[in-house]
Design an enzyme around this catalytic site. Structure first.
Site, PDB file in Angstrom:
ATOM      1  N   SER A   1      47.932   4.677  32.507  1.00 52.79           N
ATOM      2  CA  SER A   1      46.522   4.286  32.629  1.00 52.79           C
ATOM      3  C   SER A   1      46.179   3.875  34.059  1.00 52.79           C
ATOM      4  O   SER A   1      47.030   3.349  34.785  1.00 52.79           O
ATOM      5  CB  SER A   1      46.261   3.102  31.689  1.00 52.79           C
ATOM      6  OG  SER A   1      45.065   2.455  32.015  1.00 52.79           O
TER       7      SER A   1
ATOM      8  N   TYR B   1      40.182   6.386  35.262  1.00 51.32           N
ATOM      9  CA  TYR B   1      38.842   5.837  35.051  1.00 51.32           C
ATOM     10  C   TYR B   1      38.128   6.034  36.373  1.00 51.32           C
ATOM     11  O   TYR B   1      38.569   5.511  37.396  1.00 51.32           O
ATOM     12  CB  TYR B   1      38.903   4.339  34.728  1.00 51.32           C
ATOM     13  CG  TYR B   1      39.242   4.020  33.290  1.00 51.32           C
ATOM     14  CD1 TYR B   1      38.672   4.721  32.237  1.00 51.32           C
ATOM     15  CD2 TYR B   1      40.121   2.982  32.984  1.00 51.32           C
ATOM     16  CE1 TYR B   1      38.975   4.416  30.916  1.00 51.32           C
ATOM     17  CE2 TYR B   1      40.431   2.666  31.667  1.00 51.32           C
ATOM     18  CZ  TYR B   1      39.845   3.382  30.648  1.00 51.32           C
ATOM     19  OH  TYR B   1      40.146   3.081  29.347  1.00 51.32           O
TER      20      TYR B   1
ATOM     21  N   THR C   1      39.088  10.028  31.689  1.00 54.13           N
ATOM     22  CA  THR C   1      38.488   9.463  30.473  1.00 54.13           C
ATOM     23  C   THR C   1      36.982   9.367  30.678  1.00 54.13           C
ATOM     24  O   THR C   1      36.509   8.698  31.597  1.00 54.13           O
ATOM     25  CB  THR C   1      39.101   8.078  30.176  1.00 54.13           C
ATOM     26  OG1 THR C   1      40.502   8.254  29.998  1.00 54.13           O
ATOM     27  CG2 THR C   1      38.507   7.462  28.922  1.00 54.13           C
TER      28      THR C   1
ATOM     29  N   LYS D   1      39.178  13.424  28.572  1.00 56.42           N
ATOM     30  CA  LYS D   1      39.512  12.674  27.343  1.00 56.42           C
ATOM     31  C   LYS D   1      38.273  11.943  26.834  1.00 56.42           C
ATOM     32  O   LYS D   1      37.637  11.211  27.592  1.00 56.42           O
ATOM     33  CB  LYS D   1      40.616  11.659  27.649  1.00 56.42           C
ATOM     34  CG  LYS D   1      40.937  10.708  26.499  1.00 56.42           C
ATOM     35  CD  LYS D   1      42.165   9.868  26.814  1.00 56.42           C
ATOM     36  CE  LYS D   1      42.532   8.927  25.687  1.00 56.42           C
ATOM     37  NZ  LYS D   1      41.810   7.658  25.726  1.00 56.42           N
TER      38      LYS D   1
ATOM     39  N   HIS E   1      38.621   7.180  21.477  1.00 54.72           N
ATOM     40  CA  HIS E   1      39.243   6.019  22.117  1.00 54.72           C
ATOM     41  C   HIS E   1      39.752   5.025  21.055  1.00 54.72           C
ATOM     42  O   HIS E   1      39.734   3.815  21.249  1.00 54.72           O
ATOM     43  CB  HIS E   1      38.211   5.342  23.035  1.00 54.72           C
ATOM     44  CG  HIS E   1      38.769   4.719  24.278  1.00 54.72           C
ATOM     45  ND1 HIS E   1      38.518   5.208  25.538  1.00 54.72           N
ATOM     46  CD2 HIS E   1      39.550   3.625  24.477  1.00 54.72           C
ATOM     47  CE1 HIS E   1      39.107   4.437  26.443  1.00 54.72           C
ATOM     48  NE2 HIS E   1      39.746   3.469  25.818  1.00 54.72           N
TER      49      HIS E   1
END
Ligand SMILES: Cc1cc2nc3c(=O)[nH]c(=O)nc-3n(C[C@H](O)[C@H](O)[C@H](O)COP(=O)(O)O)c2cc1C
Length: 378
Positions: free
Chosen positions: A123, A146, A172, A251, A275
């Site tokens: 992440s 992100y 994402t 995603k 999510h």
């Protein structure tokens, strides 16, 4: 090729396993191992948790119709994605702040996953840097992005991931602002504020250059400012395409129009996901969104599935509905919380046994046959 003797899986003992076998009991064990705030952060969904419940219940409406007498004494569970062969159709979903579940966080997970050749998606809000995670195992790794308000930070992360040997970038798209998570608001809990998600930011010169001072609170405030970016749109994805030669996956795709646009935009893959019900509550379950997206994408790029997979038979259903690979989320996080790296390894061992036994009992011996399997919907 990954050839398994079906019978090995049926008779193989699961002795030595220190984790509960059932997902529900695993969740309870994680609850006992974690602080109420950390457990709630991992377990809960946004809003009234309508979507989190839908993710679970939707699976029950799809039924497998086995086709038998097919000599399934040997199974091949391997898949090809982006020119690489992986021994299983599984990928570990990006989960931020893993260190709150176990001190070794991402290191423990990537080491465990590497024993199975399963890619781990790190992440953006990891407790460790891309370089540290890159070096912590020789298993396959992808990087989850992100998007940041200052796009040069995103491009810096992507470049660092490329240099650290990561094999794909997962953008994402469903988190341009944080979901309204009632339980975290009740607890007044943010793992970011506790310093769990800084690894990639505190090691990034472009990010650091945006701060007036380098202190813990300035870093936390800076991260929150960067990763809330509602202006994100298709032009950013087009720009990212020019910046990296790694495959890009989006995603959080749930609408077939977005899936088509993703194909037109030239991304290499997409991940059907809500999510885990943590973002917009009330959205469609991932499993209900999958068939239409598979239909419109029509094999042009891989479609991966995420949100709600708990058992081997869940994975079987989504592969039969057309997914090319399957992400696993909360179950590995709970295993990490209960028993660290060994816990993740034991969970994956058990999960793969369950999956292989499900393939065997469905009468399919490889993933191509699995994808032709008949599934009916209530
Ligand atoms: C504690 C937690 C943290 C997460 N952090 C991220 C993240 O940093 N980036 C991301 O794209 N998804 C994140 N997710 C979502 C997962 O990647 C995945 O979509 C979700 O866990 C799927 O639902 P499931 O675990 O119920 O199967 C997170 C999920 C959880 C449970």
């Amino acid at each position: 090729m990954s050839i398994y003797k079906s019978n090995d899986y049926i008779v193989q003992s699961i002795e030595g396993n220190q984790l509960p076998i059932s997902y529900e009991e695993l969740e309870q064990a994680a609850k006992a191992a974690l602080s109420p705030q950390a457990f709630s952060y991992i377990a809960s969904g946004a809003g009234a948790e309508e979507t989190a419940h839908k993710n679970k219940n939707a699976f029950q409406r799809y039924s497998i119709v086995p086709k038998l007498l097919n000599d399934v004494s040997e199974l091949d569970t391997s898949i090809s994605l982006f020119g690489k062969t992986y021994p299983t159709p599984f990928v570990l979903a990006p989960v931020g702040v893993l260190k709150q579940a176990d001190e070794q966080g991402d290191f423990a997970v990537t080491r465990a996953a590497s024993k199975f050749g399963i890619p781990f998606i790190q992440s953006t809000v990891s407790s460790f840097s891309i370089e540290e995670v890159g070096q912590s195992s020789d298993g396959p790794k992808w990087f989850q992005l992100y998007w940041t308000s200052l796009e040069d930070i995103s491009f810096s992360f992507v470049k660092r991931a490329e240099e650290a040997g990561f094999e794909a970038i997962v953008v994402t798209i469903d988190t341009v602002t944080l979901g309204f998570r009632e339980k975290d608001l009740f607890h007044g809990y943010s793992p970011l504020a506790h310093g769990y998600g800084q690894g990639n930011f505190e090691s990034d010169d472009v990010f650091l250059s945006t701060l007036d001072e380098v202190s813990n609170s300035a870093i936390v405030d800076g991260i929150i400012k960067q990763i809330n970016y509602p202006a994100l749109n298709w032009s950013h994805i087009e720009k990212l395409k020019e910046k990296t030669s790694l495959p890009i996956l989006l995603k959080g795709v749930l609408h077939p129009d977005d899936a088509l646009r993703a194909v037109d935009c030239g991304v290499e893959g997409l991940i059907v996901s809500n999510h885990g019900g943590r973002q917009l509550d009330g959205v469609i379950s991932s499993v209900d969104a999958l068939p239409e997206i598979v239909n419109v994408v029509n094999g042009k790029i891989p479609v991966l599935f995420d949100s709600g997979v708990r058992r081997g038979s869940d994975a079987l259903k989504v592969l039969a509905l057309g997914a090319d690979a399957v992400l696993i989320g909360r179950p590995y996080v709970y295993s990490l919380a209960v028993h660290g790296e060994q816990g993740v390894e034991q969970f994956l061992t058990t999960f793969l046994q369950d999956f292989n036994s499900s393939m065997t009992l469905s009468g399919v011996k490889d993933i191509n046959q699995l994808k032709q399997m008949k599934i009916v919907h209530d």
